[in-house]
Design an enzyme around this catalytic site. Structure first.
Site, PDB file in Angstrom:
ATOM      1  N   GLN A   1       0.897  -1.172   0.000  1.00  0.00           N
ATOM      2  CA  GLN A   1       0.000   0.000   0.000  1.00  0.00           C
ATOM      3  C   GLN A   1       0.924   1.207   0.000  1.00  0.00           C
ATOM      4  O   GLN A   1       1.450   1.593   1.038  1.00  0.00           O
ATOM      5  CB  GLN A   1      -0.920  -0.035   1.228  1.00  0.00           C
ATOM      6  CG  GLN A   1      -1.679   1.256   1.494  1.00  0.00           C
ATOM      7  CD  GLN A   1      -2.532   1.718   0.311  1.00  0.00           C
ATOM      8  OE1 GLN A   1      -3.205   0.928  -0.336  1.00  0.00           O
ATOM      9  NE2 GLN A   1      -2.466   3.003  -0.006  1.00  0.00           N
TER      10      GLN A   1
ATOM     11  N   GLU B   1      -6.671   2.612  -5.698  1.00  0.00           N
ATOM     12  CA  GLU B   1      -6.815   2.712  -7.152  1.00  0.00           C
ATOM     13  C   GLU B   1      -5.547   2.355  -7.926  1.00  0.00           C
ATOM     14  O   GLU B   1      -5.227   3.033  -8.909  1.00  0.00           O
ATOM     15  CB  GLU B   1      -7.267   4.132  -7.488  1.00  0.00           C
ATOM     16  CG  GLU B   1      -6.238   5.253  -7.175  1.00  0.00           C
ATOM     17  CD  GLU B   1      -6.362   5.824  -5.761  1.00  0.00           C
ATOM     18  OE1 GLU B   1      -6.840   5.114  -4.864  1.00  0.00           O
ATOM     19  OE2 GLU B   1      -5.953   6.983  -5.571  1.00  0.00           O
TER      20      GLU B   1
ATOM     21  N   HIS C   1     -15.777   4.111  -7.242  1.00  0.00           N
ATOM     22  CA  HIS C   1     -14.809   5.108  -6.791  1.00  0.00           C
ATOM     23  C   HIS C   1     -13.401   4.784  -7.316  1.00  0.00           C
ATOM     24  O   HIS C   1     -12.744   5.627  -7.940  1.00  0.00           O
ATOM     25  CB  HIS C   1     -14.835   5.166  -5.263  1.00  0.00           C
ATOM     26  CG  HIS C   1     -13.886   6.137  -4.665  1.00  0.00           C
ATOM     27  ND1 HIS C   1     -14.261   7.402  -4.275  1.00  0.00           N
ATOM     28  CD2 HIS C   1     -12.563   6.055  -4.393  1.00  0.00           C
ATOM     29  CE1 HIS C   1     -13.215   8.041  -3.796  1.00  0.00           C
ATOM     30  NE2 HIS C   1     -12.170   7.235  -3.855  1.00  0.00           N
ATOM     31  N   GLU C   2     -12.968   3.558  -7.085  1.00  0.00           N
ATOM     32  CA  GLU C   2     -11.588   3.212  -7.502  1.00  0.00           C
ATOM     33  C   GLU C   2     -11.445   3.270  -9.022  1.00  0.00           C
ATOM     34  O   GLU C   2     -10.426   3.709  -9.542  1.00  0.00           O
ATOM     35  CB  GLU C   2     -11.180   1.830  -6.965  1.00  0.00           C
ATOM     36  CG  GLU C   2     -11.285   1.672  -5.452  1.00  0.00           C
ATOM     37  CD  GLU C   2     -10.743   2.825  -4.640  1.00  0.00           C
ATOM     38  OE1 GLU C   2      -9.820   3.517  -5.110  1.00  0.00           O
ATOM     39  OE2 GLU C   2     -11.252   3.053  -3.517  1.00  0.00           O
TER      40      GLU C   2
ATOM     41  N   HIS D   1     -11.004   6.780 -10.241  1.00  0.00           N
ATOM     42  CA  HIS D   1      -9.640   7.298 -10.077  1.00  0.00           C
ATOM     43  C   HIS D   1      -8.798   7.098 -11.346  1.00  0.00           C
ATOM     44  O   HIS D   1      -7.759   7.739 -11.495  1.00  0.00           O
ATOM     45  CB  HIS D   1      -8.928   6.581  -8.921  1.00  0.00           C
ATOM     46  CG  HIS D   1      -9.101   7.235  -7.583  1.00  0.00           C
ATOM     47  ND1 HIS D   1      -8.777   8.550  -7.343  1.00  0.00           N
ATOM     48  CD2 HIS D   1      -9.517   6.738  -6.389  1.00  0.00           C
ATOM     49  CE1 HIS D   1      -9.001   8.834  -6.061  1.00  0.00           C
ATOM     50  NE2 HIS D   1      -9.462   7.755  -5.461  1.00  0.00           N
TER      51      HIS D   1
ATOM     52  N   GLU E   1      -9.398  13.013  -4.506  1.00  0.00           N
ATOM     53  CA  GLU E   1     -10.480  12.314  -3.798  1.00  0.00           C
ATOM     54  C   GLU E   1     -11.853  12.986  -3.966  1.00  0.00           C
ATOM     55  O   GLU E   1     -12.859  12.304  -4.092  1.00  0.00           O
ATOM     56  CB  GLU E   1     -10.129  12.162  -2.318  1.00  0.00           C
ATOM     57  CG  GLU E   1      -8.885  11.300  -2.057  1.00  0.00           C
ATOM     58  CD  GLU E   1      -8.983   9.882  -2.610  1.00  0.00           C
ATOM     59  OE1 GLU E   1     -10.094   9.437  -2.955  1.00  0.00           O
ATOM     60  OE2 GLU E   1      -7.934   9.217  -2.712  1.00  0.00           O
TER      61      GLU E   1
ATOM     62  N   ASP F   1      -0.962  10.759   5.428  1.00  0.00           N
ATOM     63  CA  ASP F   1      -2.012   9.738   5.493  1.00  0.00           C
ATOM     64  C   ASP F   1      -3.226  10.219   6.279  1.00  0.00           C
ATOM     65  O   ASP F   1      -4.321   9.703   6.104  1.00  0.00           O
ATOM     66  CB  ASP F   1      -1.501   8.477   6.207  1.00  0.00           C
ATOM     67  CG  ASP F   1      -0.735   7.590   5.254  1.00  0.00           C
ATOM     68  OD1 ASP F   1      -0.883   7.777   4.032  1.00  0.00           O
ATOM     69  OD2 ASP F   1       0.006   6.719   5.735  1.00  0.00           O
TER      70      ASP F   1
ATOM     71  N   TYR G   1     -12.807  14.480   0.519  1.00  0.00           N
ATOM     72  CA  TYR G   1     -13.773  13.655  -0.216  1.00  0.00           C
ATOM     73  C   TYR G   1     -15.113  14.361  -0.358  1.00  0.00           C
ATOM     74  O   TYR G   1     -15.643  14.519  -1.444  1.00  0.00           O
ATOM     75  CB  TYR G   1     -14.036  12.336   0.528  1.00  0.00           C
ATOM     76  CG  TYR G   1     -12.921  11.325   0.450  1.00  0.00           C
ATOM     77  CD1 TYR G   1     -11.811  11.433   1.268  1.00  0.00           C
ATOM     78  CD2 TYR G   1     -12.983  10.248  -0.417  1.00  0.00           C
ATOM     79  CE1 TYR G   1     -10.790  10.502   1.225  1.00  0.00           C
ATOM     80  CE2 TYR G   1     -11.960   9.304  -0.469  1.00  0.00           C
ATOM     81  CZ  TYR G   1     -10.863   9.439   0.360  1.00  0.00           C
ATOM     82  OH  TYR G   1      -9.853   8.522   0.306  1.00  0.00           O
TER      83      TYR G   1
HETATM   84  N1  BES Z   1      -6.883   6.455  -2.544  1.00  0.00           N
HETATM   85  C1  BES Z   1      -7.828   6.110  -1.548  1.00  0.00           C
HETATM   86  C2  BES Z   1      -7.214   5.380  -0.377  1.00  0.00           C
HETATM   87  C3  BES Z   1      -6.153   6.162   0.354  1.00  0.00           C
HETATM   88  C4  BES Z   1      -6.345   7.497   0.680  1.00  0.00           C
HETATM   89  C5  BES Z   1      -4.989   5.544   0.730  1.00  0.00           C
HETATM   90  C6  BES Z   1      -5.355   8.203   1.362  1.00  0.00           C
HETATM   91  C7  BES Z   1      -4.003   6.241   1.394  1.00  0.00           C
HETATM   92  C8  BES Z   1      -4.170   7.574   1.721  1.00  0.00           C
HETATM   93  C9  BES Z   1      -8.982   5.291  -2.112  1.00  0.00           C
HETATM   94  O1  BES Z   1      -9.326   5.635  -3.410  1.00  0.00           O
HETATM   95  C10 BES Z   1     -10.195   5.569  -1.284  1.00  0.00           C
HETATM   96  O2  BES Z   1     -10.622   6.684  -1.299  1.00  0.00           O
HETATM   97  N2  BES Z   1     -10.726   4.587  -0.592  1.00  0.00           N
HETATM   98  C11 BES Z   1     -11.918   4.756   0.224  1.00  0.00           C
HETATM   99  C12 BES Z   1     -13.147   4.284  -0.493  1.00  0.00           C
HETATM  100  C13 BES Z   1     -14.013   5.350  -1.008  1.00  0.00           C
HETATM  101  C14 BES Z   1     -15.287   4.792  -1.605  1.00  0.00           C
HETATM  102  C15 BES Z   1     -14.323   6.483  -0.099  1.00  0.00           C
HETATM  103  C16 BES Z   1     -11.762   3.913   1.466  1.00  0.00           C
HETATM  104  O3  BES Z   1     -10.778   3.214   1.599  1.00  0.00           O
HETATM  105  O4  BES Z   1     -12.636   3.974   2.311  1.00  0.00           O
HETATM  106 ZN    ZN Z   2     -10.211   7.571  -3.459  1.00  0.00          ZN
END
Ligand code: BES
Ligand code: ZN
Length: 632
Positions: free
Chosen positions: A166, A298, A322-323, A326, A345, A400, A408
């Site tokens: 990751q 993604e 969502h993915e 991206h 996001e 992070d 979002y």
């Molecule tokens: N890219 C993100 C995951 C992420 C964000 C990893 C920040 C590390 C740092 C991924 O696309 C994402 O947004 N995942 C969401 C799902 C979404 C439907 C809101 C999740 O993991 O909940």
């Molecule tokens: Zn995302």
């Protein structure tokens, strides 16, 4: 009067002097990536060649990364790469004629968040070159923050170990020494050696027909930012979903995954119609074990997905939308730094809703919109105002943990606001052109604002000024005219929660079988604070909440259970915390438990029991929250 004017005059002079002083002292550059050591203004990487052996016993990746570099600043003699917990064994400069020159290198001072810079001096014979390769021999640490080495017992099959990465936000540097910033894009190729019975997949050209054997080759011909480098190795198999789409999973999860994600091919086709050509070839999913810390990631051509989406009713597939989205917002047009994360996001959340609307319907989008909106309002209650801007000042801290909900949900609302103001047709045209204009580039918030201004805001009938857009981008909270999602079905569920809690209807009268899981979640979230324990018992017995297979219903329920100290469901709560490792699902339950005034110890105890199965990133986040007492 004159005195007053004089005072005012003095005040204006004073304030002007102050603001000039602030400007002079403030060297903050919104386009600079404060989370990388790399000297990208002097050198950029264009291509990466990885050659790695995957050693499950030692929990190490071992081999080399060869970076094809281009020099931008003639006078530069040192290259700084990002690393974290890597053992560097050798660095060479490779010249075009095949000659390898030993390069002097050293590790700089470590930073707890950014890791350790690797500083390489260009040998004299290479100083005049514009293009050269840098070959770094290295070994990763078992504690690499990007890699989770799962023992067999934490996989679905229980017989083979599994490894996955990751890299977002700044973890690529813990498995590859590189310029770990989204502002640099690279193509890559990789040779990966694994135990012969396991399959390796990457964010690259996975061939569904690849035979096993332990020797795998990959190529990613489109340039990507480093956070999209990804690898997984395990007892995984492929099943097709459509012509261009498919799913990888352990065999035990493959049928369920094929059922749950059956709409993926259609999503891809609809996405192309809405946002422009899909530039990446195939689109596959990889369903990982429960410890995968996110809903999805993604990684290009191969999104990594949590198994908690396998609800059996396709109700949680907005994560797939969502993915997939991206592939345009993020992977094709990339945020320049993590401070511009809303461009990844927020834009993706907006595209996700648009896709969900064509594949399913508007009601479903409205339901998810209301749930998200409520999360955003809750967020505003504790996020400091400065951090409520879509693009705040950001030069420290851990990327992070920035911004989650605000990037979002506020980001999506901003785009929804623009759509409302200009009409769907004009806004779609704008988006289509935006993806085309910035394809395979990175973009700052300020560049986006200029582009928006030139292409949409300055149109004749513009209803939105640049200042309006700036308010969204730089001010806290929401503007007064922000869109407010609403859903008839969720309103009904909310009304029933009140009526039921007053004892006016029975559990049997709640039409949960007719509701979407989202309506059930909203019903649970809407329970008034003073519902008595025996009423909660009736609810749990009647609606089977503690045993739900739907991870989002479980999340909403166990937050309530923990907040209200409904102890009869604590056993089920604990097994939920052991079943899932996705941060979104477990984190708020730990917080609710530890913050309810009586169960801090219990929260720690449950965490001790479950943590071995969690991903290191989720584990450290929960540990920090529970130990730091940030729980009220
Ligand atoms: N890219 C993100 C995951 C992420 C964000 C990893 C920040 C590390 C740092 C991924 O696309 C994402 O947004 N995942 C969401 C799902 C979404 C439907 C809101 C999740 O993991 O909940
Ligand atoms: Zn995302």
């Amino acid at each position: 009067m004159r005195e007053k004017i004089r005072l005012l005059f003095v005040l204006v002079i004073f304030l002007t002097a102050c603001s000039e002083k602030i400007e002079q002292e403030d060297s903050y550059d919104p386009a600079h990536d404060y989370f990388s050591f790399a000297n990208t203004d002097q050198f950029v990487t264009e291509h990466l060649a990885l050659n790695l052996r995957v050693d499950f016993e030692a929990e190490e990746l071992r081999g080399s990364a060869t970076l094809a570099m281009r020099k931008l600043d003639e006078s530069a003699e040192q290259i700084v790469l990002d690393t974290r917990d890597l053992a560097i064994n050798d660095v060479q400069v490779l010249l075009a004629d095949g000659v390898a020159l030993a390069a002097e290198y050293r590790l700089g001072e470590s930073d707890p968040i950014k890791g350790t810079p690797l500083i390489v001096s260009l040998p004299a014979a290479a100083r005049s070159l514009t293009n050269f390769e840098l070959k770094v021999q290295y070994v990763t640490s078992p504690d690499s923050t990007a890699l989770q080495w799962l023992p067999a017992n934490l996989t679905a099959g229980g017989k083979h170990p599994l490894l996955f990465s990751q890299s977002q936000a700044i973890h690529a540097r813990s498995w590859v020494p590189l310029q770990d910033t989204p502002s640099v894009r690279i193509t890559y190729e990789a040779t990966i050696r694994t135990p012969p019975e396991l399959l390796a997949v990457m964010s690259a050209n996975n061939d569904p027909l690849t035979s096993r054997g332990g020797d795998y080759q990959f190529e990613m011909p489109q340039p990507i930012p480093s956070y999209l480098l990804a690898i997984a190795v395990g007892n995984i198999f492929f099943a097709p979903l459509g012509e261009q789409t498919g799913v990888y999973a352990e065999p035990e999860l493959l049928d369920a995954s094929v059922y749950e994600f059956a709409d993926t091919q259609e999503m891809l086709e609809q996405a192309e119609a809405l946002f422009g050509p899909y530039e990446w070839g195939r689109y596959d999913l990889l369903v990982l074990p429960p410890s995968f810390p996110y809903g999805g990631m993604e990684n290009p051509r191969l999104s990594f997905i949590t198994p908690s989406l396998l609800a059996g009713d396709r109700s949680l597939v907005s994560v797939i939308a969502h993915e997939l989205a991206h592939s345009w917002s993020g992977n094709l047009v990339t945020n320049a730094t993590w401070r511009d994360g809303w461009l990844n996001e927020g834009m993706t959340s907006y595209l996700e809703s648009r896709l969900m609307e064509v594949i399913y319907d508007k009601d479903r989008v409205d339901e998810e919109g209301v749930l998200s909106y409520q999360e955003l309002l809750q967020n505003f209650e504790w996020v400091p105002p400065k951090m409520q801007a879509l693009a705040p000042r950001l030069d420290a801290g851990d990327p992070d943990s920035f911004q989650g909900t605000i990037h979002y949900i506020k980001g999506e609302l901003f785009l929804q606001y623009l759509e409302n103001a200009f009409g769907r047709e004009a806004f779609d045209e704008f988006l289509f052109a935006y993806f085309d204009e910035f394809a395979f580039k990175t973009i700052t918030t300020e560049r986006f604002l200029d582009y928006l201004d030139e292409n949409l805001l300055q149109t004749e009938s513009s209803a939105v000024s640049r200042a309006d857009a700036e308010q969204w981008l730089y001010q806290p909270g929401l503007p007064d005219d922000a869109p407010m999602p609403s859903s008839t079905t969720l309103n009904e569920a909310e009304a029933l929660a009140t009526i039921w809690s007053k004892g006016e209807i029975d559990v049997a009268d709640i039409p949960i079988q007719d509701w979407s899981p989202q309506a059930t979640v909203h019903f649970i979230n809407s329970l008034p604070a003073d519902v008595a324990g025996d009423r909660l018992k009736a609810l749990d017995d009647g609606l089977n909440l503690s045993d739900t297979r739907n991870a989002e219903i479980g999340r909403a329920w166990f937050i309530q259970v923990a907040e209200r100290r409904y102890t009869p469901a604590y056993e089920a709560l604990e097994s939920y915390l052991n079943r899932y490792g996705r941060g979104r699902l477990i984190f708020p339950i730990y917080l609710a438990l530890a913050g309810n005034g009586a169960d801090q110890e219990l929260a720690l105890k449950m965490f001790e029991g479950a943590r071995a199965a969690y991903h290191p990133l989720a584990e450290s986040r929960i540990a920090r929250a529970l130990e730091a007492d940030e729980v009220d």
